[in-house]
Design a protein around this motif. Structure first.
Motif, PDB file in Angstrom:
ATOM      1  N   HIS B  60       0.836  -1.204   0.000  1.00 12.23           N
ATOM      2  CA  HIS B  60       0.000   0.000   0.000  1.00 12.23           C
ATOM      3  C   HIS B  60       0.867   1.249   0.000  1.00 12.23           C
ATOM      4  O   HIS B  60       0.629   2.185  -0.782  1.00 12.23           O
ATOM      5  CB  HIS B  60      -0.923  -0.001   1.216  1.00 12.23           C
ATOM      6  N   TRP B  61       1.871   1.282   0.850  1.00 14.42           N
ATOM      7  CA  TRP B  61       2.717   2.483   0.914  1.00 14.42           C
ATOM      8  C   TRP B  61       3.554   2.625  -0.345  1.00 14.42           C
ATOM      9  O   TRP B  61       3.859   3.748  -0.764  1.00 14.42           O
ATOM     10  CB  TRP B  61       3.564   2.472   2.193  1.00 14.42           C
ATOM     11  N   HIS B  62       3.900   1.514  -0.938  1.00 15.89           N
ATOM     12  CA  HIS B  62       4.548   1.591  -2.252  1.00 15.89           C
ATOM     13  C   HIS B  62       3.628   2.296  -3.247  1.00 15.89           C
ATOM     14  O   HIS B  62       4.054   3.184  -4.002  1.00 15.89           O
ATOM     15  CB  HIS B  62       4.876   0.184  -2.753  1.00 15.89           C
ATOM     16  N   GLU B  63       2.365   1.890  -3.240  1.00 22.76           N
ATOM     17  CA  GLU B  63       1.415   2.482  -4.195  1.00 22.76           C
ATOM     18  C   GLU B  63       1.213   3.970  -3.931  1.00 22.76           C
ATOM     19  O   GLU B  63       0.885   4.727  -4.836  1.00 22.76           O
ATOM     20  CB  GLU B  63       0.072   1.742  -4.113  1.00 22.76           C
ATOM     21  N   VAL B  64       1.401   4.401  -2.720  1.00 21.42           N
ATOM     22  CA  VAL B  64       1.228   5.816  -2.381  1.00 21.42           C
ATOM     23  C   VAL B  64       2.475   6.621  -2.750  1.00 21.42           C
ATOM     24  O   VAL B  64       2.372   7.702  -3.340  1.00 21.42           O
ATOM     25  CB  VAL B  64       0.921   5.960  -0.871  1.00 21.42           C
ATOM     26  N   LEU B  65       3.638   6.099  -2.423  1.00 28.53           N
ATOM     27  CA  LEU B  65       4.867   6.902  -2.460  1.00 28.53           C
ATOM     28  C   LEU B  65       5.749   6.658  -3.675  1.00 28.53           C
ATOM     29  O   LEU B  65       6.755   7.356  -3.847  1.00 28.53           O
ATOM     30  CB  LEU B  65       5.697   6.613  -1.196  1.00 28.53           C
ATOM     31  N   SER B  66       5.387   5.723  -4.515  1.00 32.17           N
ATOM     32  CA  SER B  66       6.287   5.349  -5.609  1.00 32.17           C
ATOM     33  C   SER B  66       6.417   6.457  -6.653  1.00 32.17           C
ATOM     34  O   SER B  66       5.423   7.026  -7.101  1.00 32.17           O
ATOM     35  CB  SER B  66       5.758   4.081  -6.296  1.00 32.17           C
ATOM     36  N   GLY B  67       7.652   6.718  -7.032  1.00 34.00           N
ATOM     37  CA  GLY B  67       7.883   7.598  -8.173  1.00 34.00           C
ATOM     38  C   GLY B  67       7.844   6.831  -9.479  1.00 34.00           C
ATOM     39  O   GLY B  67       7.885   7.419 -10.556  1.00 34.00           O
ATOM     40  N   PHE B  68       7.768   5.519  -9.404  1.00 34.57           N
ATOM     41  CA  PHE B  68       7.792   4.668 -10.587  1.00 34.57           C
ATOM     42  C   PHE B  68       6.385   4.373 -11.103  1.00 34.57           C
ATOM     43  O   PHE B  68       6.212   4.099 -12.273  1.00 34.57           O
ATOM     44  CB  PHE B  68       8.471   3.331 -10.274  1.00 34.57           C
ATOM     45  N   ALA B  69       5.411   4.361 -10.196  1.00 37.95           N
ATOM     46  CA  ALA B  69       4.055   3.975 -10.591  1.00 37.95           C
ATOM     47  C   ALA B  69       3.271   5.209 -11.027  1.00 37.95           C
ATOM     48  O   ALA B  69       3.115   6.155 -10.238  1.00 37.95           O
ATOM     49  CB  ALA B  69       3.353   3.292  -9.412  1.00 37.95           C
ATOM     50  N   PRO B  70       2.784   5.223 -12.238  1.00 39.45           N
ATOM     51  CA  PRO B  70       2.029   6.400 -12.692  1.00 39.45           C
ATOM     52  C   PRO B  70       0.843   6.723 -11.785  1.00 39.45           C
ATOM     53  O   PRO B  70       0.485   7.893 -11.639  1.00 39.45           O
ATOM     54  CB  PRO B  70       1.549   5.995 -14.089  1.00 39.45           C
ATOM     55  N   ASP B  71       0.235   5.698 -11.197  1.00 43.37           N
ATOM     56  CA  ASP B  71      -0.987   5.945 -10.435  1.00 43.37           C
ATOM     57  C   ASP B  71      -0.738   6.118  -8.937  1.00 43.37           C
ATOM     58  O   ASP B  71      -1.657   6.013  -8.139  1.00 43.37           O
ATOM     59  CB  ASP B  71      -2.013   4.833 -10.677  1.00 43.37           C
ATOM     60  N   SER B  72       0.502   6.427  -8.556  1.00 44.05           N
ATOM     61  CA  SER B  72       0.774   6.649  -7.132  1.00 44.05           C
ATOM     62  C   SER B  72       0.269   8.022  -6.698  1.00 44.05           C
ATOM     63  O   SER B  72       0.084   8.927  -7.528  1.00 44.05           O
ATOM     64  CB  SER B  72       2.282   6.568  -6.866  1.00 44.05           C
ATOM     65  N   TRP B  73       0.073   8.178  -5.413  1.00 48.84           N
ATOM     66  CA  TRP B  73      -0.315   9.492  -4.884  1.00 48.84           C
ATOM     67  C   TRP B  73       0.787  10.497  -5.183  1.00 48.84           C
ATOM     68  O   TRP B  73       0.503  11.659  -5.501  1.00 48.84           O
ATOM     69  CB  TRP B  73      -0.560   9.411  -3.378  1.00 48.84           C
ATOM     70  N   LEU B  74       2.031  10.073  -5.090  1.00 51.60           N
ATOM     71  CA  LEU B  74       3.140  11.001  -5.344  1.00 51.60           C
ATOM     72  C   LEU B  74       3.047  11.590  -6.750  1.00 51.60           C
ATOM     73  O   LEU B  74       3.207  12.807  -6.936  1.00 51.60           O
ATOM     74  CB  LEU B  74       4.480  10.280  -5.165  1.00 51.60           C
ATOM     75  N   ASN B  75       2.793  10.756  -7.730  1.00 48.92           N
ATOM     76  CA  ASN B  75       2.708  11.299  -9.084  1.00 48.92           C
ATOM     77  C   ASN B  75       1.431  12.100  -9.290  1.00 48.92           C
ATOM     78  O   ASN B  75       1.393  12.992 -10.137  1.00 48.92           O
ATOM     79  CB  ASN B  75       2.880  10.183 -10.112  1.00 48.92           C
TER      80      ASN B  75
END
Lengths: 423, 354
Positions: B60-75
């Motif tokens: 879950h935190w990967h999905e939120v903070l990832s700079g690699f995943a287009p659909d992350s919260w970070l992006n």
């Protein structure tokens, strides 16, 4: 005829397709709009409550927070610590442990998202609609046909209130884009379709005490759960219904506990076959024992095969299929001996700019688009993307599939449902 | 990623034995997370479900903070900045993470900064296929960060609304801290589930050690904590007990001659970094922040907080040491426990002394 032009340019059918293709290219060029989080421009703030604060509730909060004019004003869970945990994540959300108390106190709530376990959908959905709230209910809609019908009846009685069911495929831009190809000559006659979902997990959730743990593991209770065909498969069945524009007449299935021999009786591995009219069949496989290949749906036609994998989509053309104008921009990915054209929103623009290196996923999780559609329907008085009436049919198929897999038998779908259109 | 440490599971009962810990793993944050749960704590089904819940949290935190995943919260945040869409709402845990990172930036004199994503891009360190894809969804690489915009205005945090606003052109990179943060979140989940003993690591460079492999009251030698070896076989051996370890090394990810650990003060990869920096702290986030600071400051940062222990190795194969306290330090208490570095012993050990 001049040899300067390919013969099919003068084929009216081909020209029509080029026009359709142009439309598809337009549809593909929606990436900038998708990239930025949408807002309900011109709409008042939509006050939303969440009922059910488990892991899906956590994901729902995350996506609702991205929608500008949506405000989560209340969270509700019968487990107070879980409700408190959800409230801590959101600014200004009030905590409730009883959805009726929430409806009594917070008259400012306009819409409710119900993310309780499947067997606990009915009461909050019916109560919220009765209180005049728009409702988004997670899918599958219910674990029994009685509950599903009760929810559909409440939605029907609620008049203009929005009742949306969370079959996310229909809101997913990749799936919408791929469907425009599927419904054109790009795929042509459907030969067969298939779907699978694999994830290596026990499906067993630890709780902080015995009661919470028992509550959290409803998926393993065959009295309360539709198992893999319902909890996972129904989402993929719904995609097939939507793409094929029909419902199956018969479902066959089987299943077993292949690996997680921890006393459970609900199968950790299942297979099913959904038989549509004209003999088109959908093969379905799911397992909790392996993760290879993840989740995907495949639709085979005589001109091309479309493969959908939630955030990505590809089209695999037959060698003898007509070449289409937009293919000059197409990005391709190699899959062993096959080359797939990536179905990407905005691919055309990116390719023109030389930026497209390989498959670009969606800029938001699929759940976001489903919730956004719901919020927009509430704010603008639009029909939901997946109505309760449509979801009732998919839920009925899922219930039949679950029974077929549990008993290793064949189930005929209720003819009143099988003979109707999916939506 | 350079190998950070090796969990010394050789001291545990052999895998497959009835008392071997339950092992479970998942892929997240570009690496492999693994958890070892001693079996004396609970039944096999419960331990397995605990392990899965923890790994689900980490994903879950990967999905939120990832700079690699287009659909992350970070992006999502990056897209909002590019589109000048205004403040973005954040999960309170993420908001707190950003606030703590900003505080650490100040405390470290700028040696640590979460806002280095655009610097990494400038140095070709965001060039993997998945990063390029994520960047496509964000928009053109930012070129409009005004050179005279004070650093204090790059990130605006509104604690009343739990919103984050990035100045256009600023990109965050959680690569230095995401694993430690995820371990902290996992620690909270483990506490909720009544788990007092486990070893959880992300890619061997970020480690959470709770309790010890043996039941409370055990007289076995490994009752003192979880043994890990810095830098792999032959390296310094540590005992961790209710502590987090972070190992940073510039030798992991590179682009040409540029390594991936930025010196935010210089706007480029850190000069003459040590080969490895290891920190032990109460929290994974703290450990991650200060191991990065140790690389940037070559292990000489004077303001390392109480309770954070730092060791650096100047060259590959060197034994990590502490520049400020070459022999012995006894940091004052931190909440919940005291960590003691016994530099007079060899190997170095950090042990919990309540």
């Amino acid at each position: 005829m001049s040899s300067m032009f390919p013969a099919d340019v003068f084929d009216p059918k081909r020209r029509d397709f080029l026009l359709a293709g142009a439309g598809a290219v337009t549809a593909m060029a929606i990436f900038p709009e998708l990239s930025v989080a949408r807002s309900l421009q011109g709409a008042d703030t939509l006050n939303i409550a969440l009922v059910g604060c488990g892991r899906q509730g956590r994901a729902i909060i995350g996506e609702l927070q991205k929608i500008e004019n949506v405000k989560i004003v209340a969270v509700c869970d019968t487990d107070e610590s879980r409700a408190n945990g959800a409230a801590r994540r959101v600014e200004g959300a009030e905590v409730f442990t009883d959805h009726k108390a929430m409806l009594d106190k917070r008259k400012d709530i306009a819409a409710v998202v119900v993310a309780t376990p499947t067997h606990l959908h009915r009461q909050p959905v019916v109560d919220c609609l009765g209180a005049g709230k728009h409702v988004y209910c997670e899918a599958p809609m219910a674990h029994t046909i009685e509950d599903a019908k009760a929810i559909a009846a409440a939605a029907s009685a609620a008049g203009k209130l929005v009742t949306a069911i969370g079959y996310e495929g229909r809101s997913n831009p990749v799936y919408q884009l791929a469907r425009t190809f599927f419904r054109s000559d790009a795929v042509r006659d459907v030969i067969a379709c298939s779907a699978h979902q694999y994830q290596k997990t026990t499906w067993r959730f630890a709780g902080s005490d015995a009661r919470r743990e028992a509550d959290a593991n409803w998926r393993l209770n065959p009295e309360l759960s539709l198992g893999l065909p319902g909890e996972w498969g129904s989402h993929q069945f719904d995609v097939a219904h939507w793409y094929l524009d029909e419902l199956p007449a018969v479902v066959r299935g089987g299943g077993a506990v292949r690996f997680h021999a921890d006393g459970r009786t609900i199968a950790d591995t299942v297979h099913a076959e959904l038989v549509f009219k004209d003999g088109v069949r959908m093969q379905y496989d799911a397992s909790l024992c392996t993760s290879y290949l993840g989740r995907a749906e495949t639709f085979r036609g005589i001109n091309a095969t479309i493969r959908l994998a939630w955030s990505h989509g590809w089209m695999f053309k037959e060698a003898d299929a007509p070449t289409q104008g937009w293919e000059v921009y197409a990005n391709r990915q190699q899959f062993h001996n096959d080359e797939g054209i990536t179905l990407i929103a905005g691919a055309t623009k990116l390719a023109e700019q030389g930026k497209l290196k390989e498959g670009v996923g969606l800029p938001h999780p699929s759940l976001y688009y489903s919730l956004w559609d719901f919020a927009e329907a509430c704010a603008k008085g639009k029909a939901p993307t997946v109505s309760a009436a449509a979801a009732l049919k998919t839920t009925a198929v899922a219930i039949a599939a679950a029974e077929a897999c549990a008993k290793g038998t064949e189930i005929k779908i209720d003819p009143s449902i099988a003979g109707s259109k999916p939506s | 990623m350079a190998p950070g440490c090796q969990s010394d599971l050789s001291t545990l009962p052999p895998a497959g034995g009835h008392d071997a810990p339950l092992l479970h793993a998942t892929m997240a944050m570009g690496t492999r997370f693994e958890i070892a749960l001693p079996r004396w704590q609970a039944s096999q089904p419960r331990l397995q479900s605990v392990a899965e819940v923890v790994m689900d949290d980490i994903r879950h935190w990967h999905e939120v903070l990832s700079g690699f995943a287009p659909d992350s919260w970070l992006n999502h945040l990056h897209r909002a900045a590019v589109g000048r869409a205004g403040p973005v709402r954040a999960d309170r845990a993420v908001f707190d993470l950003l606030a703590r990172c900003e505080a650490a930036r100040v405390a470290s004199g700028g040696c640590f900064d979460i806002a280095v994503g655009h610097l990494m891009a400038r140095h070709g360190l965001r060039s993997s296929a998945s990063e390029a894809i994520a960047d496509q969804t964000v928009g053109d690489p930012p070129a409009d960060l005004p050179a005279d915009l004070p650093r204090e205005r790059w990130i605006t945090l509104d604690p009343d609304r739990l919103t984050v606003l990035l100045a256009p052109g600023v990109r965050l990179d959680f690569g230095a801290v995401a694993k430690g943060f995820a371990l902290d979140m996992a620690r909270s989940t483990l506490a909720d589930l009544g788990i007092a003993s486990c070893l959880l690591h992300g890619g061997t460079s970020s480690v959470l050690a709770l309790g010890s492999p043996t039941p409370p009251g055990s007289a076995a030698p490994r009752a003192a904590g979880w043994a890990v070896t810095l830098g792999g076989p032959g390296g310094r051996r540590l005992l961790l007990h209710n502590a987090s370890l972070s190992v940073s090394a510039p030798s992991g990810r590179t682009a040409g001659s540029a390594h991936h650990i930025m010196d935010p003060r210089l706007g480029r990869p850190a000069d003459r970094p040590p080969a490895l920096a290891a920190t032990v702290a109460d929290s994974g986030l703290q450990a991650e922040i200060w191991s990065t600071v140790a690389i940037v400051s070559q292990g000489r940062h004077p303001a390392t907080p109480v309770g954070v222990l730092v060791a650096v190795a100047d060259a590959p194969g060197d034994s990590p040491h502490n520049r400020h306290h070459p022999r012995d330090i006894h940091p004052p208490p931190v909440p919940g426990h005291v960590l003691r570095w016994r530099a007079d012993n060899d190997p170095l050990t950090w042990v919990d002394e309540p």
